[in-house]
Design a protein around this motif. Structure first.
Motif, mmCIF file in Angstrom:
data_model
loop_
_atom_site.group_PDB
_atom_site.id
_atom_site.type_symbol
_atom_site.label_atom_id
_atom_site.label_comp_id
_atom_site.label_asym_id
_atom_site.label_seq_id
_atom_site.Cartn_x
_atom_site.Cartn_y
_atom_site.Cartn_z
ATOM 1 N N ARG A 391 0.841 -1.192 0.000
ATOM 2 C CA ARG A 391 0.000 0.000 0.000
ATOM 3 C C ARG A 391 0.880 1.248 0.000
ATOM 4 N NH1 ARG A 391 -2.547 -3.749 3.100
ATOM 5 N NH2 ARG A 391 -4.807 -3.977 2.903
ATOM 6 N N ARG A 392 0.540 2.188 -0.875
ATOM 7 C CA ARG A 392 1.206 3.487 -0.865
ATOM 8 C C ARG A 392 0.252 4.460 -0.183
ATOM 9 N NH1 ARG A 392 3.449 5.221 -6.397
ATOM 10 N NH2 ARG A 392 5.417 4.348 -5.652
ATOM 11 N N GLU A 393 0.500 4.702 1.083
ATOM 12 C CA GLU A 393 -0.433 5.509 1.862
ATOM 13 C C GLU A 393 -0.353 6.981 1.467
ATOM 14 O OE1 GLU A 393 -2.653 4.184 3.598
ATOM 15 O OE2 GLU A 393 -1.865 2.139 3.726
ATOM 16 N N ARG A 394 -1.468 7.654 1.599
ATOM 17 C CA ARG A 394 -1.564 9.072 1.280
ATOM 18 C C ARG A 394 -1.190 9.887 2.516
ATOM 19 N NH1 ARG A 394 -7.232 11.745 -0.156
ATOM 20 N NH2 ARG A 394 -6.606 13.740 -1.045
ATOM 21 N N MET A 395 -0.098 10.630 2.421
ATOM 22 C CA MET A 395 0.417 11.385 3.550
ATOM 23 C C MET A 395 -0.035 12.843 3.482
ATOM 24 S SD MET A 395 4.308 9.847 3.821
ATOM 25 C CE MET A 395 4.760 10.332 2.153
ATOM 26 N N GLU A 396 0.228 13.586 4.552
ATOM 27 C CA GLU A 396 -0.099 15.005 4.579
ATOM 28 C C GLU A 396 0.652 15.755 3.482
ATOM 29 O OE1 GLU A 396 -1.944 18.524 5.890
ATOM 30 O OE2 GLU A 396 -2.374 16.410 6.300
ATOM 31 N N SER A 397 1.860 15.310 3.156
ATOM 32 C CA SER A 397 2.639 15.960 2.096
ATOM 33 C C SER A 397 1.970 15.790 0.735
ATOM 34 C CB SER A 397 4.064 15.388 2.060
ATOM 35 O OG SER A 397 4.050 13.976 1.927
ATOM 36 N N HIS A 398 1.359 14.623 0.497
ATOM 37 C CA HIS A 398 0.598 14.436 -0.743
ATOM 38 C C HIS A 398 -0.578 15.404 -0.795
ATOM 39 C CE1 HIS A 398 2.514 10.343 -0.486
ATOM 40 N NE2 HIS A 398 2.656 10.564 -1.777
ATOM 41 N N ARG A 399 -1.273 15.534 0.316
ATOM 42 C CA ARG A 399 -2.431 16.418 0.372
ATOM 43 C C ARG A 399 -2.019 17.874 0.139
ATOM 44 N NH1 ARG A 399 -7.024 14.201 2.772
ATOM 45 N NH2 ARG A 399 -6.759 12.105 3.626
ATOM 46 N N LEU A 400 -0.868 18.264 0.691
ATOM 47 C CA LEU A 400 -0.375 19.634 0.527
ATOM 48 C C LEU A 400 -0.225 19.975 -0.955
ATOM 49 C CD1 LEU A 400 2.549 21.274 2.508
ATOM 50 C CD2 LEU A 400 2.499 21.391 0.028
ATOM 51 N N VAL A 401 0.466 19.129 -1.688
ATOM 52 C CA VAL A 401 0.668 19.380 -3.115
ATOM 53 C C VAL A 401 -0.662 19.375 -3.847
ATOM 54 C CG1 VAL A 401 1.706 18.463 -5.231
ATOM 55 C CG2 VAL A 401 3.015 18.451 -3.097
ATOM 56 N N GLU A 402 -1.531 18.419 -3.508
ATOM 57 C CA GLU A 402 -2.826 18.338 -4.174
ATOM 58 C C GLU A 402 -3.652 19.599 -3.925
ATOM 59 O OE1 GLU A 402 -6.751 15.727 -3.342
ATOM 60 O OE2 GLU A 402 -5.027 14.561 -4.041
ATOM 61 N N ASP A 403 -3.643 20.096 -2.693
ATOM 62 C CA ASP A 403 -4.409 21.301 -2.368
ATOM 63 C C ASP A 403 -3.939 22.492 -3.197
ATOM 64 O OD1 ASP A 403 -6.008 20.062 -0.433
ATOM 65 O OD2 ASP A 403 -4.523 20.389 1.133
#
Length: 687
Positions: A391-403
């Protein structure tokens, strides 16, 4: 420039839309749509969702191949639970080639497609010497009729099914993915050289004195977006800097024609089939640290409430100060400090985290949906075969870029909304599907409004929140996702339902998505006062239709190759025991997701014991009529791997033991539980 129209979208013979007659009628009803092949049967996908797809089986199925656009006569009677029919005409053939196993029917050489479609007779082997069982490709020269099979010419022998690389090559041929660039395209890319000359950024706004950096995966090769942040009175100035691909890919050039043909990059578990040649995608258009790169920047002033109070788009140049991985940014956001990170850049990252959370809260406040499915990460050995899938978990850093990317996409779309433009649209869902979803959610114990408001996603957002952390979370997410329409590209702004956005586009990935390149091209024309309104009004409908189709092809290819990789990983483990959890329930069995590997397989209903099992679709349960045994989502199980079928891309399990039915967790206070009846018991990102 007038681009060649994809044959899939050429004008077709018109016919009236099928509809259910209110009274018995002898007039035949026809349905046009794409054929989805399922081995010995298939479905003509209806373009009028309330009517439902048309199931096709029997001799007429030999006329078409999966993906063909066909016309079918509906033979079932009004009111029957499933529409069925027969194919009467193939309107558009989606493929000119076929991939399959080489066989001999007596003395006649044939290709048997791997998707169990109709076989093709080979009329010319072209001096090639295939062995029986080899995977081959053939070009079709005569299409099938009701009486005769299709005929083709052998074009390539890929080799035995189990030979290294054959899985990948057969998939590339099956989806007709271009795996090599024409020489003219490569020459055009090479002609730009390796560096950006100083003359290249004259007249552009430069951000050399700003702390600009990229954030990508550790294994990423191309970095097409960078971010910067600075404080302004009562807020922030966020910069989203995107590689200026349009500077290098001129309209009508060989590079442009090839990029349009491909439409998108395709990612096949460690292998990429890029939209652009590597001299551009991995170098000049990749925002590498410490070198000058040409960009198109969206600069947004944001107040303390998370509202964009001003936005502008400029032709620019940057020099990235750092190439971050998601893991490094996550470390900073959680109090760590990666090596060789200056305090100033670390402070920027922390402030970005604060801003991203504010933007996310504001987006969720307007009703934006957030599906949090874990992505599979395939680890391969030197021979290309998978050694693990995690599993490649979704981290806060992923969310930051997405936002930040979502905000830039919205800002650019709003900037261009009064002109012909390319939008990413996600239309409101069909009311009939929402009604069906509502009934299923209530059976699961999730209280919903009497009628889900299809015009706004906030009601669905509350359902997602209510299921969070419960055994039925994954089931609820997939039920909602399947009830929504597919996002597409369009010249008409119809909003983005899933994001609760009134105006949205794709601006941030021009290296890998042709629509983003078109968006850049249009924006640059506006900036240079060279906007061709009539041109874009004519071309955008064609471009949007073509790129939407290319996106669907890429998604299908990526999913199928991942399924193949999962089977390849497990084929040496047949006979071994595993623990897992029931991830989905169907009328033909239960799917189990393993704990040790991020893979899923089927326990067929016929192997569940000497009982007759009834499928309760709203509850997603199988229940034994005599034994009362219940199989439902979330139950922990122990299984044995019985078979790994590469041809069908399927893992078959044998059930060894089962825990008691998982108790349905109580929904959160935002959606209080509905008292179940006495008989009530409480599947698995392209925005």
């Amino acid at each position: 420039m007038s681009k060649p129209r994809h044959p899939f979208f050429k004008k077709l013979p018109t016919s009236s839309k099928p509809s259910r007659p209110s009274a018995p009628s002898t007039e035949p009803v026809f349905e046009e749509g794409v054929l989805q092949l399922k081995g010995k049967f298939g479905f003509v996908l209806s373009e009028n969702p309330p009517l439902g797809d048309v199931m096709v089986q029997g001799p007429s199925l030999r006329l078409a191949m999966g993906g063909d656009r066909v016309r079918a006569r509906v033979t079932s009677k009004p009111g029957e639970p499933r529409r069925s029919g027969e194919i009467v005409q193939v309107l558009v053939h989606s493929h000119q080639t076929v991939v399959g196993a080489f066989r001999r029917m007596g003395n006649l050489p044939v290709v048997v497609p791997e998707d169990e479609g109709p076989m093709v007779n080979l009329t010319d082997l072209q001096s090639l010497v295939p062995h029986v069982g080899d995977i081959v490709t053939a070009r079709i020269v005569t299409w099938a009729t009701e009486k005769e099979a299709a005929k083709g010419i052998l074009t390539e022998v890929l080799g035995p099914r189990d030979a290294p690389g054959v899985d990948l090559q057969s998939l590339i041929r099956k989806y007709e993915l271009p795996d090599a660039f024409p020489l003219e395209v490569v020459k055009e890319a090479d002609a730009w050289g390796h560096d950006v000359p100083e003359a290249g950024w004259r007249g552009r706004e430069t951000f050399f004195d700003h702390r600009v950096f990229t954030i990508d995966g550790a294994d990423a090769k191309d970095f097409d977006d960078a971010v910067s942040l600075e404080h302004i009175p009562n807020g922030w100035r966020l910069g989203v800097h995107i590689a200026d691909v349009a500077h290098y890919v001129g309209e009508g050039t060989a590079l442009d024609v090839e990029a349009y043909r491909r439409g998108t990059s395709v990612y096949l578990s460690g292998t990429v089939i890029p939209m652009l040649p590597f001299p551009l995608s991995d170098n000049l258009c990749s925002l590498r640290p410490d070198v000058v790169r040409l960009t198109l920047s969206c600069i947004m002033d944001i107040n303390r409430d998370g509202q964009v109070i001003d936005a502008r788009v400029v032709e620019s140049a940057i020099r990235s100060a750092r190439r971050f991985t998601y893991e490094e940014v996550e470390s900073i956001l959680t109090g760590g400090m990666p090596e060789q990170v200056t305090p100033a850049i670390a402070a920027d990252v922390l402030e970005m985290g604060k801003l991203a959370r504010l933007l996310r809260e504001k987006r969720f406040g307007r009703g934006s949906l957030d599906f949090d499915f874990p992505e599979p990460h395939v680890i391969t050995g030197l021979d290309g075969r998978p050694t693990d899938i995690r599993r490649r978990e979704r981290m806060e850093s992923h969310r930051l870029v997405e936002d930040f990317m979502l905000l830039a996409n919205e800002s650019v779309a709003r900037h261009m909304k009064d002109h012909p433009f390319l939008y990413r649209v996600h239309e409101t869902p069909d009311a009939a599907k929402m009604e069906k979803l509502q009934k299923s959610l209530e059976v699961l114990g999730l209280r919903t409004p009497k009628h889900i408001d299809v015009t706004h996603p906030s009601a669905l957002q509350n359902v997602i929140k209510a299921s969070q952390g419960s055994p039925i979370q994954a089931l609820v997410h997939i039920m909602i996702l399947r009830s929504l329409k597919q996002a597409v590209y369009s010249p008409m702004n119809k909003g983005h339902y899933g994001l609760a956005s009134a105006c949205y586009t794709h601006f941030t990935s021009p290296i890998r998505r042709y629509p983003d390149l078109i968006v850049h091209r249009i924006v640059k024309e506006r900036l240079q006062n060279k906007f061709r309104e009539a041109h874009w009004k004519k071309e955008l409908p064609i471009i949007c239709a073509h790129t939407s189709r290319r996106e669907r092809v890429a998604v299908d290819a990526e999913r199928e190759f991942l399924d193949i990789q999962k089977v390849r990983l497990m084929e040496s483990r047949v006979g071994q025991d595993f623990t897992g959890v029931i991830s989905s329930v169907t009328n033909f069995g239960i799917f189990v997701q393993l704990d040790e590997f991020f893979v899923e397989g089927l326990v067929h209903v016929t192997t569940l014991g000497n009982d007759y099992f009834v499928f309760d679709e709203p509850r997603m349960e199988l229940r034994g009529r005599r034994s009362g045994q219940v199989y439902s989502m979330g139950q922990k199980v122990k299984v044995q791997l019985a078979a790994a079928n590469v041809l069908k891309h399927q893992l078959d399990f044998k059930l060894l033991s089962l825990e008691k039915p998982a108790a349905k967790s109580k929904p959160s206070s935002s959606a209080p539980a509905k008292p179940p009846s006495k008989s009530g018991r409480s599947r698995r990102r392209r925005r």
